[in-house]
Design a protein around this motif. Structure first.
Motif, PDB file in Angstrom:
ATOM      1  N   GLY A  20       0.259  -4.645 -11.937  1.00  0.00           N
ATOM      2  CA  GLY A  20      -0.327  -5.340 -12.254  1.00  0.00           C
ATOM      3  C   GLY A  20      -1.450  -4.783 -14.110  1.00  0.00           C
ATOM      4  N   LEU A  21      -1.146  -3.031 -13.712  1.00  0.00           N
ATOM      5  CA  LEU A  21      -2.335  -2.060 -14.831  1.00  0.00           C
ATOM      6  C   LEU A  21      -1.705  -1.533 -15.701  1.00  0.00           C
ATOM      7  N   ASP A  22      -2.569  -1.144 -16.606  1.00  0.00           N
ATOM      8  CA  ASP A  22      -1.051  -1.028 -17.672  1.00  0.00           C
ATOM      9  C   ASP A  22      -0.802   1.167 -17.106  1.00  0.00           C
ATOM     10  N   SER A  23      -2.205   1.009 -16.638  1.00  0.00           N
ATOM     11  CA  SER A  23      -1.449   2.562 -16.741  1.00  0.00           C
ATOM     12  C   SER A  23      -2.106   3.294 -14.417  1.00  0.00           C
ATOM     13  N   LYS A  24      -1.799   3.990 -14.259  1.00  0.00           N
ATOM     14  CA  LYS A  24      -1.925   4.808 -12.821  1.00  0.00           C
ATOM     15  C   LYS A  24      -3.248   4.547 -12.829  1.00  0.00           C
ATOM     16  N   PRO A  25      -3.726   4.046 -11.068  1.00  0.00           N
ATOM     17  CA  PRO A  25      -5.345   4.037 -11.114  1.00  0.00           C
ATOM     18  C   PRO A  25      -5.284   5.521 -10.344  1.00  0.00           C
ATOM     19  N   ILE A  26      -6.570   6.106 -10.904  1.00  0.00           N
ATOM     20  CA  ILE A  26      -7.220   6.569  -9.203  1.00  0.00           C
ATOM     21  C   ILE A  26      -7.920   5.314  -7.910  1.00  0.00           C
ATOM     22  N   ILE A  27      -7.143   5.951  -7.195  1.00  0.00           N
ATOM     23  CA  ILE A  27      -7.159   4.636  -5.877  1.00  0.00           C
ATOM     24  C   ILE A  27      -8.633   5.562  -5.068  1.00  0.00           C
ATOM     25  N   PRO A  65      -1.023  14.066 -20.867  1.00  0.00           N
ATOM     26  CA  PRO A  65      -1.156  13.058 -20.186  1.00  0.00           C
ATOM     27  C   PRO A  65      -2.312  12.458 -20.520  1.00  0.00           C
ATOM     28  N   MET A  66      -2.928  11.392 -21.168  1.00  0.00           N
ATOM     29  CA  MET A  66      -4.350  10.198 -20.979  1.00  0.00           C
ATOM     30  C   MET A  66      -4.619  11.038 -19.308  1.00  0.00           C
ATOM     31  N   ALA A  67      -6.153  10.956 -19.000  1.00  0.00           N
ATOM     32  CA  ALA A  67      -6.977  10.669 -18.205  1.00  0.00           C
ATOM     33  C   ALA A  67      -6.798   9.517 -17.683  1.00  0.00           C
ATOM     34  N   PRO A  68      -6.952   9.365 -16.601  1.00  0.00           N
ATOM     35  CA  PRO A  68      -7.136   8.013 -15.444  1.00  0.00           C
ATOM     36  C   PRO A  68      -8.357   7.009 -15.513  1.00  0.00           C
ATOM     37  N   ASP A  69      -8.132   5.808 -16.752  1.00  0.00           N
ATOM     38  CA  ASP A  69      -9.292   5.083 -17.188  1.00  0.00           C
ATOM     39  C   ASP A  69      -9.729   3.894 -16.254  1.00  0.00           C
ATOM     40  N   THR A  70      -9.398   3.901 -14.805  1.00  0.00           N
ATOM     41  CA  THR A  70      -9.179   2.349 -14.312  1.00  0.00           C
ATOM     42  C   THR A  70      -9.442   2.977 -12.495  1.00  0.00           C
ATOM     43  N   ILE A  71     -10.323   3.067 -11.937  1.00  0.00           N
ATOM     44  CA  ILE A  71     -10.599   2.867 -10.923  1.00  0.00           C
ATOM     45  C   ILE A  71     -10.639   2.050  -9.922  1.00  0.00           C
ATOM     46  N   VAL A  72      -9.382   2.169  -8.179  1.00  0.00           N
ATOM     47  CA  VAL A  72     -10.105   0.819  -8.204  1.00  0.00           C
ATOM     48  C   VAL A  72     -10.175   1.217  -6.668  1.00  0.00           C
ATOM     49  N   LEU A  73     -11.217   0.473  -6.388  1.00  0.00           N
ATOM     50  CA  LEU A  73     -11.797   0.632  -4.625  1.00  0.00           C
ATOM     51  C   LEU A  73     -11.168   0.041  -3.764  1.00  0.00           C
ATOM     52  N   ILE A  74     -11.276   0.369  -2.613  1.00  0.00           N
ATOM     53  CA  ILE A  74     -10.634  -0.092  -1.383  1.00  0.00           C
ATOM     54  C   ILE A  74     -11.775  -0.168  -0.253  1.00  0.00           C
ATOM     55  N   HIS A  75     -12.502  -1.150   0.169  1.00  0.00           N
ATOM     56  CA  HIS A  75     -13.566  -1.161   1.770  1.00  0.00           C
ATOM     57  C   HIS A  75     -12.699  -1.398   2.985  1.00  0.00           C
ATOM     58  N   GLY A  76     -13.602  -0.958   3.795  1.00  0.00           N
ATOM     59  CA  GLY A  76     -13.187  -1.192   5.333  1.00  0.00           C
ATOM     60  C   GLY A  76     -13.071  -1.546   5.817  1.00  0.00           C
ATOM     61  N   LEU A  77     -12.830  -1.647   7.391  1.00  0.00           N
ATOM     62  CA  LEU A  77     -13.399  -3.111   8.108  1.00  0.00           C
ATOM     63  C   LEU A  77     -15.266  -3.097   8.904  1.00  0.00           C
ATOM     64  N   TRP A  78     -15.588  -4.369   8.242  1.00  0.00           N
ATOM     65  CA  TRP A  78     -16.956  -4.761   9.005  1.00  0.00           C
ATOM     66  C   TRP A  78     -17.611  -4.500   7.429  1.00  0.00           C
ATOM     67  N   MET A  79     -16.966  -4.303   6.562  1.00  0.00           N
ATOM     68  CA  MET A  79     -17.336  -4.532   4.672  1.00  0.00           C
ATOM     69  C   MET A  79     -16.741  -5.258   4.159  1.00  0.00           C
ATOM     70  N   THR A  80     -17.498  -5.511   3.027  1.00  0.00           N
ATOM     71  CA  THR A  80     -16.991  -6.214   1.738  1.00  0.00           C
ATOM     72  C   THR A  80     -16.904  -5.524   0.500  1.00  0.00           C
ATOM     73  N   PRO A  81     -16.693  -5.841  -0.192  1.00  0.00           N
ATOM     74  CA  PRO A  81     -16.377  -5.102  -2.137  1.00  0.00           C
ATOM     75  C   PRO A  81     -17.595  -4.674  -1.688  1.00  0.00           C
ATOM     76  N   ARG A  82     -18.419  -5.563  -1.471  1.00  0.00           N
ATOM     77  CA  ARG A  82     -20.284  -5.517  -1.992  1.00  0.00           C
ATOM     78  C   ARG A  82     -20.235  -3.343  -1.002  1.00  0.00           C
ATOM     79  N   SER A  83     -20.267  -3.128  -0.374  1.00  0.00           N
ATOM     80  CA  SER A  83     -20.402  -2.050  -0.042  1.00  0.00           C
ATOM     81  C   SER A  83     -20.257  -0.684  -0.649  1.00  0.00           C
ATOM     82  N   TRP A  84     -19.133  -0.888  -2.295  1.00  0.00           N
ATOM     83  CA  TRP A  84     -19.356  -0.221  -3.546  1.00  0.00           C
ATOM     84  C   TRP A  84     -20.136  -0.915  -4.482  1.00  0.00           C
ATOM     85  N   GLU A  85     -21.425  -1.472  -4.485  1.00  0.00           N
ATOM     86  CA  GLU A  85     -21.527  -2.119  -5.523  1.00  0.00           C
ATOM     87  C   GLU A  85     -22.305  -0.727  -6.058  1.00  0.00           C
TER      88      GLU A  85
END
Length: 280
Positions: free
Chosen positions: A79-86, A6-26
């Motif tokens: 909605g993604l084409d394949s299973k991501p790393i979360i 099987p192909m290795a995952p090519d998509t990563i989904v990052l989920i932030h926590g409380l008191w944060m936004t996606p900017r914490s993953w920049e």
């Protein structure tokens, strides 16, 4: 018949926590994109505005709850084409556990992950860090900020105060108090929104990453969360980074980001054994 792996995952989904936004993953986003991955870092629903706007008007944060947030990420992943790393930080790590329990993801990583129902740990440092919200039951349905001093203790205690204040100004937003109440009181309810099947055998591999000096989610809580999955045949691993606070982008974050990705691409117990979940 094809015998290709099987192909290795090519998509990563990052989920932030409380008191944060996606900017914490920049930093993490840029680092993973440089490696050729498609990286998604969606905000919690309603939190699409920038940090400055959310601090000026935190109303979109106030009514959020765990089920709404997890359902939001489920729709994105469907909605993604394949299973991501979360990969999720803090309460984002709780959401990773819930999403993997629903059958999503090629692999999951909880970075300083908040716990789920069945993990009774409530260390004194956690109580102190979350007290600005939990001390007042009328905070439910509100967005509650931390002061710079409170943020320093909770997120950036290994940094000096001026450096912590810089982090605060760039990344901090008020917290969805209902989310924190749901998590803190989960063990008092029969079927809370943080309930998972620890014995599920067909979920994706999952890694718990703990930080030695984390005041919000100390390593003991993370180890106990990982140990809860011990009855499952699905792979669960644990690793601990020394000298780090709760903030996911504290200096040296690159080592954590690289370790999370390397493990997710090639999950095994041995590749994560800085410390065993059985320790402590």
């Amino acid at each position: 018949m094809s015998t290709s792996e099987p192909m290795a995952p090519d998509t990563i989904v990052l989920i932030h926590g409380l008191w944060m936004t996606p900017r914490s993953w920049e930093g993490w986003i840029g680092r993973y994109e440089e490696r050729g991955f498609k990286v998604l870092a969606p905000s919690w629903p309603g939190m699409e505005a920038e940090v400055e706007a959310l601090n000026a008007n935190p109303a979109p944060i106030a009514k959020l709850d765990i089920r709404r947030i997890v359902d939001h990420y489920e729709r994105i992943i469907r909605g993604l084409d394949s299973k991501p790393i979360i990969i999720g930080h803090s309460f984002g790590g709780t959401f990773v556990q819930l999403l993997l329990g629903r059958g999503f993801g090629a692999a999951g990583v909880g970075v300083a992950s908040a716990t789920v129902k069945g993990v009774p740990d409530l260390p004194l440092s956690t109580i102190r860090a979350t007290l600005p919200v939990l001390r007042n039951p009328f905070n439910r349905g509100k967005a509650v900020p931390l002061s710079p001093k409170q943020f320093h203790y909770a997120f950036a205690n290994t940094l000096d105060r001026p450096a912590s204040d810089e982090v605060y100004r760039r990344y901090h937003v008020p917290a969805a108090a209902t989310v924190l109440f749901e998590g803190a009181l989960a063990n008092l309810r029969r079927h809370p929104s943080t309930e998972v099947d620890f014995g599920k055998d067909d979920r994706a591999p999952m890694l718990f990453i703990a930080f030695e000096n984390d005041h919000v989610i100390p390593p003991s809580a993370t180890r106990h969360n990982a140990k809860k999955y011990g009855g499952s045949r699905a792979l669960t691993a644990y690793t601990e980074f020394p000298g780090r606070p709760h903030f996911p982008a504290a200096p040296g974050w690159e080592e954590v980001a690289d370790a999370a990705l390397a493990w997710a691409l090639d999950p095994s117990p041995e590749s994560a054994e800085r410390r065993s979940p059985a320790a402590g």
